[in-house]
Write a protein that holds these residues in place. Structure first.
Motif, PDB file in Angstrom:
ATOM      1  N   ILE A  33       0.837  -1.195   0.000  1.00  0.00           N
ATOM      2  CA  ILE A  33       0.000   0.000   0.000  1.00  0.00           C
ATOM      3  C   ILE A  33       0.876   1.250   0.000  1.00  0.00           C
ATOM      4  O   ILE A  33       1.751   1.422   0.858  1.00  0.00           O
ATOM      5  N   TYR A  34       0.622   2.128  -0.944  1.00  0.00           N
ATOM      6  CA  TYR A  34       1.391   3.365  -1.096  1.00  0.00           C
ATOM      7  C   TYR A  34       1.102   4.353   0.044  1.00  0.00           C
ATOM      8  O   TYR A  34      -0.033   4.547   0.439  1.00  0.00           O
ATOM      9  N   GLU A  35       2.176   4.978   0.566  1.00  0.00           N
ATOM     10  CA  GLU A  35       2.039   6.089   1.512  1.00  0.00           C
ATOM     11  C   GLU A  35       2.656   7.359   0.950  1.00  0.00           C
ATOM     12  O   GLU A  35       2.042   8.409   0.964  1.00  0.00           O
ATOM     13  N   HIS A  36       3.903   7.268   0.486  1.00  0.00           N
ATOM     14  CA  HIS A  36       4.530   8.421  -0.156  1.00  0.00           C
ATOM     15  C   HIS A  36       5.604   7.922  -1.116  1.00  0.00           C
ATOM     16  O   HIS A  36       5.987   6.744  -1.074  1.00  0.00           O
ATOM     17  N   ASP A  37       6.067   8.810  -1.983  1.00  0.00           N
ATOM     18  CA  ASP A  37       7.013   8.422  -3.021  1.00  0.00           C
ATOM     19  C   ASP A  37       8.253   7.761  -2.413  1.00  0.00           C
ATOM     20  O   ASP A  37       8.888   8.316  -1.502  1.00  0.00           O
ATOM     21  N   PHE A  38       8.602   6.579  -2.939  1.00  0.00           N
ATOM     22  CA  PHE A  38       9.749   5.802  -2.492  1.00  0.00           C
ATOM     23  C   PHE A  38       9.742   5.604  -0.978  1.00  0.00           C
ATOM     24  O   PHE A  38      10.740   5.813  -0.289  1.00  0.00           O
ATOM     25  N   ASP A  39       8.565   5.225  -0.482  1.00  0.00           N
ATOM     26  CA  ASP A  39       8.471   4.831   0.921  1.00  0.00           C
ATOM     27  C   ASP A  39       9.045   3.415   1.054  1.00  0.00           C
ATOM     28  O   ASP A  39       9.717   2.924   0.151  1.00  0.00           O
ATOM     29  N   GLU A  40       8.785   2.758   2.168  1.00  0.00           N
ATOM     30  CA  GLU A  40       9.294   1.402   2.379  1.00  0.00           C
ATOM     31  C   GLU A  40       8.173   0.369   2.277  1.00  0.00           C
ATOM     32  O   GLU A  40       8.254  -0.721   2.835  1.00  0.00           O
ATOM     33  N   ASN A  41       7.120   0.733   1.534  1.00  0.00           N
ATOM     34  CA  ASN A  41       5.950  -0.143   1.432  1.00  0.00           C
ATOM     35  C   ASN A  41       5.823  -0.828   0.078  1.00  0.00           C
ATOM     36  O   ASN A  41       4.911  -1.625  -0.122  1.00  0.00           O
ATOM     37  N   GLN A  84      18.990  -3.424  -0.193  1.00  0.00           N
ATOM     38  CA  GLN A  84      19.997  -3.376  -1.245  1.00  0.00           C
ATOM     39  C   GLN A  84      19.272  -3.392  -2.577  1.00  0.00           C
ATOM     40  O   GLN A  84      18.111  -3.800  -2.661  1.00  0.00           O
ATOM     41  N   ASN A  85      19.944  -2.933  -3.613  1.00  0.00           N
ATOM     42  CA  ASN A  85      19.313  -2.922  -4.922  1.00  0.00           C
ATOM     43  C   ASN A  85      18.860  -4.336  -5.275  1.00  0.00           C
ATOM     44  O   ASN A  85      19.679  -5.257  -5.340  1.00  0.00           O
ATOM     45  N   PRO A  86      17.552  -4.569  -5.488  1.00  0.00           N
ATOM     46  CA  PRO A  86      17.055  -5.944  -5.672  1.00  0.00           C
ATOM     47  C   PRO A  86      17.593  -6.619  -6.923  1.00  0.00           C
ATOM     48  O   PRO A  86      17.651  -7.843  -6.989  1.00  0.00           O
ATOM     49  N   HIS A  87      17.980  -5.837  -7.921  1.00  0.00           N
ATOM     50  CA  HIS A  87      18.589  -6.434  -9.116  1.00  0.00           C
ATOM     51  C   HIS A  87      19.967  -7.007  -8.791  1.00  0.00           C
ATOM     52  O   HIS A  87      20.320  -8.105  -9.241  1.00  0.00           O
ATOM     53  N   LEU A  88      20.747  -6.264  -7.994  1.00  0.00           N
ATOM     54  CA  LEU A  88      22.117  -6.684  -7.696  1.00  0.00           C
ATOM     55  C   LEU A  88      22.172  -7.905  -6.789  1.00  0.00           C
ATOM     56  O   LEU A  88      23.163  -8.643  -6.790  1.00  0.00           O
ATOM     57  N   ARG A 118      17.169   3.568  -5.810  1.00  0.00           N
ATOM     58  CA  ARG A 118      16.444   4.591  -5.046  1.00  0.00           C
ATOM     59  C   ARG A 118      17.189   5.924  -5.023  1.00  0.00           C
ATOM     60  O   ARG A 118      16.886   6.795  -4.209  1.00  0.00           O
ATOM     61  N   ILE A 119      18.184   6.081  -5.905  1.00  0.00           N
ATOM     62  CA  ILE A 119      18.959   7.310  -5.978  1.00  0.00           C
ATOM     63  C   ILE A 119      18.865   7.866  -7.389  1.00  0.00           C
ATOM     64  O   ILE A 119      18.950   7.129  -8.370  1.00  0.00           O
ATOM     65  N   ALA A 120      18.694   9.177  -7.520  1.00  0.00           N
ATOM     66  CA  ALA A 120      18.633   9.812  -8.834  1.00  0.00           C
ATOM     67  C   ALA A 120      20.016   9.804  -9.473  1.00  0.00           C
ATOM     68  O   ALA A 120      20.961  10.384  -8.939  1.00  0.00           O
ATOM     69  N   THR A 121      20.163   9.112 -10.599  1.00  0.00           N
ATOM     70  CA  THR A 121      21.423   9.036 -11.323  1.00  0.00           C
ATOM     71  C   THR A 121      21.164   9.323 -12.796  1.00  0.00           C
ATOM     72  O   THR A 121      20.026   9.460 -13.230  1.00  0.00           O
ATOM     73  N   ASN A 122      22.231   9.378 -13.582  1.00  0.00           N
ATOM     74  CA  ASN A 122      22.094   9.611 -15.019  1.00  0.00           C
ATOM     75  C   ASN A 122      21.944   8.276 -15.726  1.00  0.00           C
ATOM     76  O   ASN A 122      22.908   7.674 -16.178  1.00  0.00           O
ATOM     77  N   CYS A 123      20.722   7.794 -15.804  1.00  0.00           N
ATOM     78  CA  CYS A 123      20.426   6.508 -16.436  1.00  0.00           C
ATOM     79  C   CYS A 123      19.462   6.750 -17.600  1.00  0.00           C
ATOM     80  O   CYS A 123      18.413   7.368 -17.418  1.00  0.00           O
ATOM     81  N   ARG A 124      19.821   6.269 -18.777  1.00  0.00           N
ATOM     82  CA  ARG A 124      18.961   6.483 -19.946  1.00  0.00           C
ATOM     83  C   ARG A 124      19.231   5.420 -20.991  1.00  0.00           C
ATOM     84  O   ARG A 124      20.274   4.760 -20.986  1.00  0.00           O
ATOM     85  N   THR A 125      18.280   5.273 -21.921  1.00  0.00           N
ATOM     86  CA  THR A 125      18.457   4.378 -23.055  1.00  0.00           C
ATOM     87  C   THR A 125      19.157   5.132 -24.182  1.00  0.00           C
ATOM     88  O   THR A 125      19.423   6.332 -24.085  1.00  0.00           O
ATOM     89  N   GLN A 126      19.405   4.423 -25.273  1.00  0.00           N
ATOM     90  CA  GLN A 126      19.885   5.082 -26.473  1.00  0.00           C
ATOM     91  C   GLN A 126      18.711   5.778 -27.171  1.00  0.00           C
ATOM     92  O   GLN A 126      17.557   5.607 -26.793  1.00  0.00           O
TER      93      GLN A 126
END
Length: 704
Positions: free
Chosen positions: A514-522, A538-542, A564-572
């Motif tokens: 259930i959502y409470e706020h952006d990037f909460d722990e829910n 930890q990053n669930p993909h890693l 959960r951190i804003a980084t420079n990630c983009r596609t081509q």
């Protein structure tokens, strides 16, 4: 002034690029205006180059080599000097070269600016590096360069990135080995950080042990060297040592004198210009020596070791870990701290401490509370220990209630005092969201913000207009785009239990997110990344809990999508680019809302997209559609919403109309993706995202 660069008109100096040998016709006044190094050189040396001939003033043109930059890691580019001269000759306007500053050449340009004492250029480079270049992948390299070149701004930014991404950095090649090479002050600051992203305190213990052992073979300090202890020597032995030291000093002086004589002889052979070059080259060598000295690996004295040992949170180590430390000679100076840590753990029912402790008994921000913990390290404002065994959600509610009643308030600098641990954790969450909070648009506030746009975008004529902004698809997406559901923006749902459709079908399902706020722990991804909130996230993909995927990758790494951190990630730059996540075999979820985060930039922002679900990664169902580019027509509200979406690193949460499951069914989905169905805000097809979270009800499978 730009036209005078490399122009003989009024040129009074020729400068040489030491890397490529290229020469540039230049003007001393312009060089001196941008570089304190050149200013000091010309002011102190020009008089020797001015001669009176037949009562006419003649200025001999200098040929001067630009000092070499201090060595940094990587291959040295050849065009550093040309960029700096271009900057000088455009009245120090950084915009003329900012797009030429890359992750590869930035350290070299900064090094050259440091040697030239070009302060304005250094400040502009600092800002460019921090805002556009620095990321979790390169922050360790830039950390060392910032120490070398005394850049406090870059150093602080790197330190923050390392602390926040410590778990990810530790899992990469060579992991935390770089820490062993750090100077004492920087290493101590990392170990002492409240928000160091670690799962257990034993990690810090091991880091400190490795740091100290790395220095074991260095020469002993005077305080450790038995040869420096004269307290037990006889007078005869003291006299002998004094004689030996006197002889050693004389030999060192003789060697130094011979070296100086040799250097002076070589200097005397130089012409006038050569002597100037030699003198100023020597100054640069001194600058370089001091810069390298700042990164020299040094043995720690007792005071430094004690200060380092104080960074360990002993009361959060297990009993057996504390006992093992008492038997480890590395921690000889920490025994008193270890005893205090044992005392805090054993003395779990005391409401006040019998004496003031030397150790820090506050938990780090990302330590998860132990569900059945009986040891209390937080004391409330009435001197009573905080109770254990409370669910994390209830603890947050308790903390919020206590925050309103407690006389202890957080100060303006976001530092101590706090009423309790959970209050600090809540403030940490708010700090992550501070840009959004300032605008009052997280949580329920988004509902009001998007209410009007929901009405407008549901109107058929605007829907048709929105479809016209897309190019005609040329692949299997054609069919799906012709069947876009008639749904506009919906507010994020804080609690979607009221959906009768879902509840009737899934009444026996025990798990929902259930959502409470952006990037909460829910959310689902946080739950999987923290092993059901039993461990530090930890990053669930890693860690293999989910598998992120993408249509292509232009920058960043695919795991950034579920981070959960804003980084420079983009596609081509490809039409219909997407990022997605595979929840794993056997897992199925009916989503009710989802959160996405813009990358750490205000360009190439996602404005038109679908949330799509699939169970085979081939056939996709459109679950939600958002159209924000080309719809405003001067509409102030839509312009405000577009402006919000374009903010750097902003997060936004979107509801899924659960009525669509009447048609699609209630089987749920294993795969989810965000696909861009039009141009981004910069008019290209790059999809830029650095965060995704999803909420809803579990249909099947184990989570985690």
């Amino acid at each position: 002034m730009a036209e005078f660069l490399n122009n003989e008109t009024l040129s009074d100096i020729t400068v040489t690029n030491p890397a490529s040998g290229a020469q540039y016709k230049a003007h001393k006044v312009i060089l001196a205006s941008g570089s304190k190094y050149f200013l000091e050189l010309f002011v102190s040396e020009d008089a020797s180059k001015i001669n009176l001939v037949n009562s006419n003033l003649i200025i001999q043109q200098l040929q001067f080599e630009v000092p070499k930059p201090i060595e940094v890691s990587g291959d040295h580019p050849d065009d550093i000097v040309s960029k700096i001269l271009k900057y000088f000759y455009h009245n120090q306007d950084f915009t003329v070269i900012e797009n030429e500053i890359t992750e590869t050449n930035a350290p070299f340009i900064f090094s050259q600016a440091f040697v030239l004492k070009a302060e304005n250029l250094k400040k502009s480079l600092e800002q460019r590096i921090i805002e556009k270049i620095l990321n979790p992948s390169n922050c360790t390299q830039y950390f060392f360069e910032s120490i070398k070149f005394k850049s406090q701004a870059i150093q602080k930014a790197c330190e923050d990135l390392i602390v926040m991404n410590f778990a990810d950095i530790a899992q990469k090649d060579k992991g935390t080995e770089f820490l062993k090479e750090l100077p004492f002050d920087q290493f101590r600051n990392l170990c002492a950080a409240d928000n160091l992203y670690i799962q257990e305190e034993k990690i810090v213990v091991d880091l400190i042990e490795g740091y100290l052992k790395h220095r074991e073979n260095l020469p002993l300090l005077d305080e450790e060297n038995p040869l420096k202890d004269w307290s037990n020597l006889t007078q005869a032995e003291k006299d002998k040592r004094l004689e030996e030291e006197k002889k050693q000093r004389e030999e060192e002086k003789k060697a130094k004198d011979e070296e100086e004589k040799k250097e002076n002889d070589e200097f005397a052979k130089l012409d006038e210009l050569g002597k100037i070059q030699h003198k100023w080259r020597k100054k640069v060598v001194e600058i370089e020596s001091k810069a390298k000295e700042r990164l020299a690996v040094k043995r720690l004295n007792k005071a430094q070791k004690t200060e380092l040992f104080k960074t360990i949170r002993y009361s959060f180590l297990r009993h057996e870990e504390l006992l093992l430390m008492t038997m480890n000679p590395v921690y000889e100076l920490a025994k008193n701290f270890i005893v205090e840590g044992l005392s805090v753990r054993l003395d779990s029912y005391e409401t006040t401490l019998k004496k003031e402790l030397q150790i820090n008994i506050e938990p780090r921000v990302y330590f998860e509370p132990e569900t059945n913990k009986t040891i209390n390290t937080s004391i409330d404002t009435k001197g009573q220990p905080m109770g254990g065994g409370v669910g994390l959600g209830n603890m947050f509610k308790q903390a919020l209630a206590q925050k309103q009643q407690s006389p202890v308030k957080m100060n303006q600098n976001h530092s101590k005092p706090y009423a309790n641990y959970y209050e600090r954790k809540i403030d940490e969450e708010r700090e992550v969201q501070k840009d959004v909070l300032k605008r009052g648009v997280i949580g329920p506030a988004i509902k009001n913000m998007f209410a009007e746009s929901q009405k407008r975008q549901n109107q058929p004529n605007q829907l048709n207009q929105s479809l016209n902004v897309f190019k005609k698809p040329t692949d299997q997406l054609s069919q799906s785009m012709m069947m876009l559901p008639q749904s506009g923006p919906k507010p994020p749902q804080k609690n979607l239990n009221n959906s009768a459709i879902l509840n009737d079908y899934l009444s026996e399902r025990p798990t929902e997110f259930i959502y409470e706020h952006d990037f909460d722990e829910n959310g689902v991804l946080y739950f999987l990344g923290s092993f059901g909130k039993k461990k530090m996230w930890q990053n669930p993909h890693l860690i293999g809990q989910v598998q992120a995927f993408t249509s292509s990758l232009g920058a960043g790494t695919v795991d950034n999508f579920v981070g959960r951190i804003a980084t420079n990630c983009r596609t081509q730059n490809e039409p219909f680019s997407y990022f997605g996540v595979d929840l794993g075999q056997g897992r199925s979820l009916l989503p009710t809302c989802y959160t996405i985060r813009n990358r750490n930039s205000t360009t190439h922002v996602l404005m038109n997209w679908h949330l799509e679900g699939s169970n085979d990664k081939t056939n996709w169902e459109i679950l939600d559609r958002r159209i924000y580019l080309g719809l405003n027509d001067g509409d102030a509200q839509l312009e405000e919403e577009q402006k919000h979406l374009k903010q750097k690193g902003v997060a936004s949460t979107w509801g899924v109309d659960t009525d669509i499951y009447r048609e699609l069914g209630f089987e749920g989905y294993r795969f989810f993706r965000i696909i861009q169905v039009g141009k981004n805000s910069s008019g290209s097809d790059n999809l830029a995202l650095s965060g995704f979270e999803v909420y809803g009800k579990v249909v099947r499978g184990r989570f985690p």
